[in-house]
Design a protein around this motif. Structure first.
Motif, PDB file in Angstrom:
ATOM      1  N   THR A 124       0.855  -1.363   0.105  1.00 16.87           N
ATOM      2  CA  THR A 124       0.019  -0.042   0.086  1.00 16.87           C
ATOM      3  C   THR A 124       0.868   1.252   0.082  1.00 16.87           C
ATOM      4  N   VAL A 125       1.881   1.476   0.775  1.00 17.78           N
ATOM      5  CA  VAL A 125       2.959   2.539   0.771  1.00 17.78           C
ATOM      6  C   VAL A 125       3.480   2.676  -0.560  1.00 17.78           C
ATOM      7  N   HIS A 172       2.165   1.709  -3.406  1.00 22.36           N
ATOM      8  CA  HIS A 172       1.530   2.203  -4.490  1.00 22.36           C
ATOM      9  C   HIS A 172       0.870   3.483  -4.234  1.00 22.36           C
ATOM     10  N   LEU A 173       0.825   4.093  -2.929  1.00 20.98           N
ATOM     11  CA  LEU A 173       0.581   5.460  -2.737  1.00 20.98           C
ATOM     12  C   LEU A 173       1.778   6.282  -3.190  1.00 20.98           C
ATOM     13  N   ILE A 205       1.610   6.464  -7.063  1.00 23.16           N
ATOM     14  CA  ILE A 205       0.402   7.289  -7.396  1.00 23.16           C
ATOM     15  C   ILE A 205       0.669   8.677  -7.427  1.00 23.16           C
ATOM     16  N   GLY A 206       1.279   9.041  -6.406  1.00 24.43           N
ATOM     17  CA  GLY A 206       1.490  10.292  -6.098  1.00 24.43           C
ATOM     18  C   GLY A 206       2.942  11.039  -6.927  1.00 24.43           C
ATOM     19  N   LEU A 208      -7.004   4.461  -7.789  1.00 21.92           N
ATOM     20  CA  LEU A 208      -7.003   4.127  -6.392  1.00 21.92           C
ATOM     21  C   LEU A 208      -7.921   2.812  -6.426  1.00 21.92           C
ATOM     22  N   SER A 265      -5.996  -0.036  -7.855  1.00 28.77           N
ATOM     23  CA  SER A 265      -5.226  -0.382  -6.976  1.00 28.77           C
ATOM     24  C   SER A 265      -5.455  -1.240  -5.973  1.00 28.77           C
TER      25      SER A 265
END
Length: 170
Positions: free
Chosen positions: A27-28, A30-31, A34-35, A48, A51
């Protein structure tokens, strides 16, 4: 509960904690991706959603696969030493991330590049980027804390001897 049953329950909790750690680390990542990818604001909810539904669990499988041996060593050390504080697990997650990064840095001679149309290129050369290093390290820290939340707080409890029952005095 018998001692064997306590050990079996502990193994189940350790496996659940490891799964949660891999999902948290994924998750980290991916965040962070994405950012950094620069999606349009109207596309962000769809990215999101995709994902969460597919990509996070899929990448967590790879994280779990590659981190298994270093995590096994860290879990064994913390279980036998009965370390239960969150900082130990966060640092262990960071150390596991550094071990994995060093493994992939060692494979730079091979072709590790992945190219998809319309997506940023991911390759071994990107590991030299400080932002990528920080994202991978943060994923390790969060994965370690995720493991601590599920399984680390009870580390070593199976090693304690059961209390002897003293019969009541007449």
């Amino acid at each position: 509960m018998s001692h064997v049953a306590l050990i079996l329950v502990r193994f189940a909790v350790i496996i659940a904690g490891y799964v949660c750690a891999a999902l948290a680390a994924s998750t980290v990542l991916h965040l962070a991706w994405i950012g950094a990818a620069g999606f349009e604001p109207e596309l962000a909810p769809w990215v999101l959603l995709g994902s969460i539904a597919f990509s996070i669990p899929f990448v967590a499988l790879f994280i779990g696969y590659f981190a298994f041996l270093p995590a096994l060593v860290a879990i064994a050390i913390t279980e036998f030493a009965r370390w239960q504080d969150w900082l130990t697990y966060a640092l262990a997650g960071g150390a596991i991330a550094i071990v994995l990064m060093s493994v992939f840095w060692g494979r730079r001679q091979g072709d590790l590049s992945l190219e998809f149309e319309g997506m940023p290129q991911v390759s071994a050369e990107r590991l030299d980027d400080p932002q990528v290093f920080a994202a991978l390290l943060a994923a390790g820290f969060v994965g370690g804390i995720g493991y601590w939340i599920v399984a680390g707080r009870g580390a070593g409890k199976w090693r304690r001897a059961p209390r002897a029952r003293i019969p009541p005095l007449p």
